[in-house]
Design a protein around this motif. Structure first.
Motif, PDB file in Angstrom:
ATOM      1  N   GLU A   1      -1.911  -2.047   1.510  1.00 37.11           N
ATOM      2  CA  GLU A   1      -0.885  -2.665   2.369  1.00 37.11           C
ATOM      3  C   GLU A   1       0.536  -2.253   1.959  1.00 37.11           C
ATOM      4  O   GLU A   1       1.489  -2.970   2.207  1.00 37.11           O
ATOM      5  CB  GLU A   1      -1.041  -4.185   2.410  1.00 37.11           C
ATOM      6  CG  GLU A   1      -2.378  -4.604   2.989  1.00 37.11           C
ATOM      7  CD  GLU A   1      -2.509  -6.100   3.201  1.00 37.11           C
ATOM      8  OE1 GLU A   1      -1.758  -6.885   2.578  1.00 37.11           O
ATOM      9  OE2 GLU A   1      -3.377  -6.488   4.011  1.00 37.11           O
ATOM     10  N   ILE A   2       0.679  -1.067   1.372  1.00 33.73           N
ATOM     11  CA  ILE A   2       1.982  -0.569   0.959  1.00 33.73           C
ATOM     12  C   ILE A   2       2.904  -0.345   2.154  1.00 33.73           C
ATOM     13  O   ILE A   2       4.131  -0.452   2.024  1.00 33.73           O
ATOM     14  CB  ILE A   2       1.843   0.741   0.129  1.00 33.73           C
ATOM     15  CG1 ILE A   2       3.175   1.121  -0.547  1.00 33.73           C
ATOM     16  CG2 ILE A   2       1.378   1.898   1.010  1.00 33.73           C
ATOM     17  CD1 ILE A   2       3.595   0.258  -1.668  1.00 33.73           C
ATOM     18  N   MET A   3       2.336  -0.084   3.318  1.00 36.02           N
ATOM     19  CA  MET A   3       3.149   0.208   4.504  1.00 36.02           C
ATOM     20  C   MET A   3       3.973  -1.002   4.941  1.00 36.02           C
ATOM     21  O   MET A   3       4.924  -0.864   5.691  1.00 36.02           O
ATOM     22  CB  MET A   3       2.275   0.706   5.664  1.00 36.02           C
ATOM     23  CG  MET A   3       1.418   1.920   5.333  1.00 36.02           C
ATOM     24  SD  MET A   3       2.336   3.370   4.835  1.00 36.02           S
ATOM     25  CE  MET A   3       2.713   4.105   6.393  1.00 36.02           C
ATOM     26  N   LYS A   4       3.642  -2.186   4.435  1.00 32.04           N
ATOM     27  CA  LYS A   4       4.389  -3.410   4.770  1.00 32.04           C
ATOM     28  C   LYS A   4       5.545  -3.669   3.803  1.00 32.04           C
ATOM     29  O   LYS A   4       6.310  -4.606   3.999  1.00 32.04           O
ATOM     30  CB  LYS A   4       3.447  -4.620   4.735  1.00 32.04           C
ATOM     31  CG  LYS A   4       2.331  -4.572   5.749  1.00 32.04           C
ATOM     32  CD  LYS A   4       1.416  -5.761   5.579  1.00 32.04           C
ATOM     33  CE  LYS A   4       0.240  -5.685   6.531  1.00 32.04           C
ATOM     34  NZ  LYS A   4      -0.703  -6.787   6.293  1.00 32.04           N
ATOM     35  N   GLU A   5       5.650  -2.867   2.749  1.00 29.09           N
ATOM     36  CA  GLU A   5       6.629  -3.127   1.689  1.00 29.09           C
ATOM     37  C   GLU A   5       7.982  -2.487   1.975  1.00 29.09           C
ATOM     38  O   GLU A   5       8.113  -1.642   2.848  1.00 29.09           O
ATOM     39  CB  GLU A   5       6.085  -2.654   0.336  1.00 29.09           C
ATOM     40  CG  GLU A   5       4.863  -3.409  -0.130  1.00 29.09           C
ATOM     41  CD  GLU A   5       5.060  -4.912  -0.204  1.00 29.09           C
ATOM     42  OE1 GLU A   5       6.151  -5.350  -0.629  1.00 29.09           O
ATOM     43  OE2 GLU A   5       4.127  -5.643   0.140  1.00 29.09           O
ATOM     44  N   ASP A   6       8.965  -2.915   1.195  1.00 31.10           N
ATOM     45  CA  ASP A   6      10.343  -2.440   1.303  1.00 31.10           C
ATOM     46  C   ASP A   6      10.870  -2.272  -0.115  1.00 31.10           C
ATOM     47  O   ASP A   6      10.679  -3.151  -0.957  1.00 31.10           O
ATOM     48  CB  ASP A   6      11.161  -3.492   2.066  1.00 31.10           C
ATOM     49  CG  ASP A   6      12.576  -3.062   2.342  1.00 31.10           C
ATOM     50  OD1 ASP A   6      13.098  -2.179   1.627  1.00 31.10           O
ATOM     51  OD2 ASP A   6      13.179  -3.624   3.270  1.00 31.10           O
TER      52      ASP A   6
ATOM     53  N   MET B   1       1.475   7.963   8.205  1.00 31.50           N
ATOM     54  CA  MET B   1       0.111   7.612   8.596  1.00 31.50           C
ATOM     55  C   MET B   1       0.158   7.111  10.025  1.00 31.50           C
ATOM     56  O   MET B   1       0.691   6.026  10.276  1.00 31.50           O
ATOM     57  CB  MET B   1      -0.472   6.559   7.644  1.00 31.50           C
ATOM     58  CG  MET B   1      -1.964   6.627   7.564  1.00 31.50           C
ATOM     59  SD  MET B   1      -2.677   5.920   6.065  1.00 31.50           S
ATOM     60  CE  MET B   1      -2.426   4.203   6.280  1.00 31.50           C
ATOM     61  N   GLY B   2      -0.359   7.923  10.942  1.00 33.36           N
ATOM     62  CA  GLY B   2      -0.261   7.559  12.356  1.00 33.36           C
ATOM     63  C   GLY B   2       1.192   7.558  12.780  1.00 33.36           C
ATOM     64  O   GLY B   2       1.920   8.530  12.561  1.00 33.36           O
ATOM     65  N   ASN B   3       1.643   6.443  13.342  1.00 33.33           N
ATOM     66  CA  ASN B   3       3.024   6.323  13.811  1.00 33.33           C
ATOM     67  C   ASN B   3       3.959   5.722  12.761  1.00 33.33           C
ATOM     68  O   ASN B   3       5.132   5.521  13.039  1.00 33.33           O
ATOM     69  CB  ASN B   3       3.085   5.449  15.072  1.00 33.33           C
ATOM     70  CG  ASN B   3       2.378   6.104  16.229  1.00 33.33           C
ATOM     71  OD1 ASN B   3       2.325   7.323  16.325  1.00 33.33           O
ATOM     72  ND2 ASN B   3       1.816   5.292  17.110  1.00 33.33           N
ATOM     73  N   GLU B   4       3.450   5.416  11.575  1.00 37.39           N
ATOM     74  CA  GLU B   4       4.268   4.801  10.534  1.00 37.39           C
ATOM     75  C   GLU B   4       4.716   5.844   9.517  1.00 37.39           C
ATOM     76  O   GLU B   4       3.956   6.741   9.144  1.00 37.39           O
ATOM     77  CB  GLU B   4       3.475   3.713   9.807  1.00 37.39           C
ATOM     78  CG  GLU B   4       3.121   2.534  10.672  1.00 37.39           C
ATOM     79  CD  GLU B   4       2.394   1.481   9.871  1.00 37.39           C
ATOM     80  OE1 GLU B   4       1.135   1.498   9.886  1.00 37.39           O
ATOM     81  OE2 GLU B   4       3.074   0.678   9.206  1.00 37.39           O
TER      82      GLU B   4
ATOM     83  N   PHE C   1       2.972  -1.229  -5.237  1.00 37.07           N
ATOM     84  CA  PHE C   1       3.342   0.172  -5.448  1.00 37.07           C
ATOM     85  C   PHE C   1       2.717   0.705  -6.739  1.00 37.07           C
ATOM     86  O   PHE C   1       2.098   1.776  -6.753  1.00 37.07           O
ATOM     87  CB  PHE C   1       4.871   0.289  -5.501  1.00 37.07           C
ATOM     88  CG  PHE C   1       5.378   1.658  -5.840  1.00 37.07           C
ATOM     89  CD1 PHE C   1       5.526   2.625  -4.855  1.00 37.07           C
ATOM     90  CD2 PHE C   1       5.729   2.000  -7.138  1.00 37.07           C
ATOM     91  CE1 PHE C   1       6.004   3.891  -5.154  1.00 37.07           C
ATOM     92  CE2 PHE C   1       6.212   3.253  -7.453  1.00 37.07           C
ATOM     93  CZ  PHE C   1       6.346   4.205  -6.458  1.00 37.07           C
ATOM     94  N   TYR C   2       2.865  -0.051  -7.830  1.00 36.30           N
ATOM     95  CA  TYR C   2       2.372   0.352  -9.141  1.00 36.30           C
ATOM     96  C   TYR C   2       0.864   0.629  -9.112  1.00 36.30           C
ATOM     97  O   TYR C   2       0.406   1.677  -9.589  1.00 36.30           O
ATOM     98  CB  TYR C   2       2.697  -0.749 -10.149  1.00 36.30           C
ATOM     99  CG  TYR C   2       2.195  -0.514 -11.545  1.00 36.30           C
ATOM    100  CD1 TYR C   2       2.886   0.299 -12.431  1.00 36.30           C
ATOM    101  CD2 TYR C   2       1.024  -1.132 -12.004  1.00 36.30           C
ATOM    102  CE1 TYR C   2       2.442   0.500 -13.736  1.00 36.30           C
ATOM    103  CE2 TYR C   2       0.574  -0.931 -13.301  1.00 36.30           C
ATOM    104  CZ  TYR C   2       1.281  -0.113 -14.154  1.00 36.30           C
ATOM    105  OH  TYR C   2       0.829   0.086 -15.430  1.00 36.30           O
ATOM    106  N   TYR C   3       0.097  -0.300  -8.547  1.00 37.88           N
ATOM    107  CA  TYR C   3      -1.357  -0.116  -8.522  1.00 37.88           C
ATOM    108  C   TYR C   3      -1.779   0.973  -7.545  1.00 37.88           C
ATOM    109  O   TYR C   3      -2.736   1.713  -7.807  1.00 37.88           O
ATOM    110  CB  TYR C   3      -2.077  -1.433  -8.228  1.00 37.88           C
ATOM    111  CG  TYR C   3      -2.136  -2.336  -9.437  1.00 37.88           C
ATOM    112  CD1 TYR C   3      -2.733  -1.914 -10.624  1.00 37.88           C
ATOM    113  CD2 TYR C   3      -1.566  -3.606  -9.421  1.00 37.88           C
ATOM    114  CE1 TYR C   3      -2.777  -2.725 -11.748  1.00 37.88           C
ATOM    115  CE2 TYR C   3      -1.603  -4.428 -10.542  1.00 37.88           C
ATOM    116  CZ  TYR C   3      -2.217  -3.971 -11.696  1.00 37.88           C
ATOM    117  OH  TYR C   3      -2.256  -4.771 -12.810  1.00 37.88           O
ATOM    118  N   LEU C   4      -1.086   1.117  -6.432  1.00 31.73           N
ATOM    119  CA  LEU C   4      -1.407   2.202  -5.503  1.00 31.73           C
ATOM    120  C   LEU C   4      -1.190   3.549  -6.185  1.00 31.73           C
ATOM    121  O   LEU C   4      -2.030   4.446  -6.088  1.00 31.73           O
ATOM    122  CB  LEU C   4      -0.567   2.112  -4.223  1.00 31.73           C
ATOM    123  CG  LEU C   4      -0.738   3.312  -3.279  1.00 31.73           C
ATOM    124  CD1 LEU C   4      -2.179   3.438  -2.799  1.00 31.73           C
ATOM    125  CD2 LEU C   4       0.230   3.203  -2.110  1.00 31.73           C
TER     126      LEU C   4
END
Length: 151
Positions: A73-78, A97-100, A127-130
């Motif tokens: 769910e990194i795409m939700k982060e800022d 990834m796709g449109n993001e 972020f760290y774990y990803l």
């Protein structure tokens, strides 16, 4: 049936590095839209040479990489409240990834204590774990495709 993370464009680039007494030392890898994985590791310690590897990945491997990213769910982060890059070093993560499309920049993270003491411990933890998962994934792919030559 294809889900959102299985379809559309995919690109990922990760960089971590610093400039110090041994020059510009870094680790970088990218998953390109054509399926190519590019890897570079530059450590000038003891006059070591840069390691560069490239390999084309099959679609199942790219799907697994997309799944790892999607599950995180990194795409939700800022990254607005993450530590700024400093003299210790910097990390960069860019994902399409796709449109993001996201792009993160932060300082090097020494340990989870750095994560906990940040202004956004939950986001930085993701972020760290990803990044840990992606590094393990890339190192396993590189070691599968290239034999290590003993000195």
């Amino acid at each position: 049936m294809a889900t959102g993370e299985d379809s559309g464009e995919f690109y990922l680039r990760y960089y971590v590095g610093h400039k110090g007494k041994f020059g510009h030392e870094f680790l970088e890898f990218e998953f390109r839209p054509d399926g190519k994985l590019r890897y570079a590791n530059n450590s000038n310690y003891k006059n070591d040479t840069m390691i560069r590897k490239e390999v084309f990945l099959n679609p199942a491997v790219l799907r697994e990489c997309r799944r790892i990213i999607s599950d995180s769910e990194i795409m939700k982060e800022d990254d607005n409240n993450w530590p700024e890059p400093d003299n210790v070093g910097r990390q960069e993560l860019e994902i399409v990834m796709g449109n993001e499309h996201i792009s993160f920049t932060t300082s090097k993270i020494g340990s989870l204590i750095d994560v906990q003491s940040s202004k956004d411990p939950e986001g930085l933890r993701i972020f760290y774990y990803l990044v840990q998962d992606l590094k393990c994934f890339v190192f396993s792919l590189i070691s599968l495709h290239f034999k290590i030559k003993p000195i």
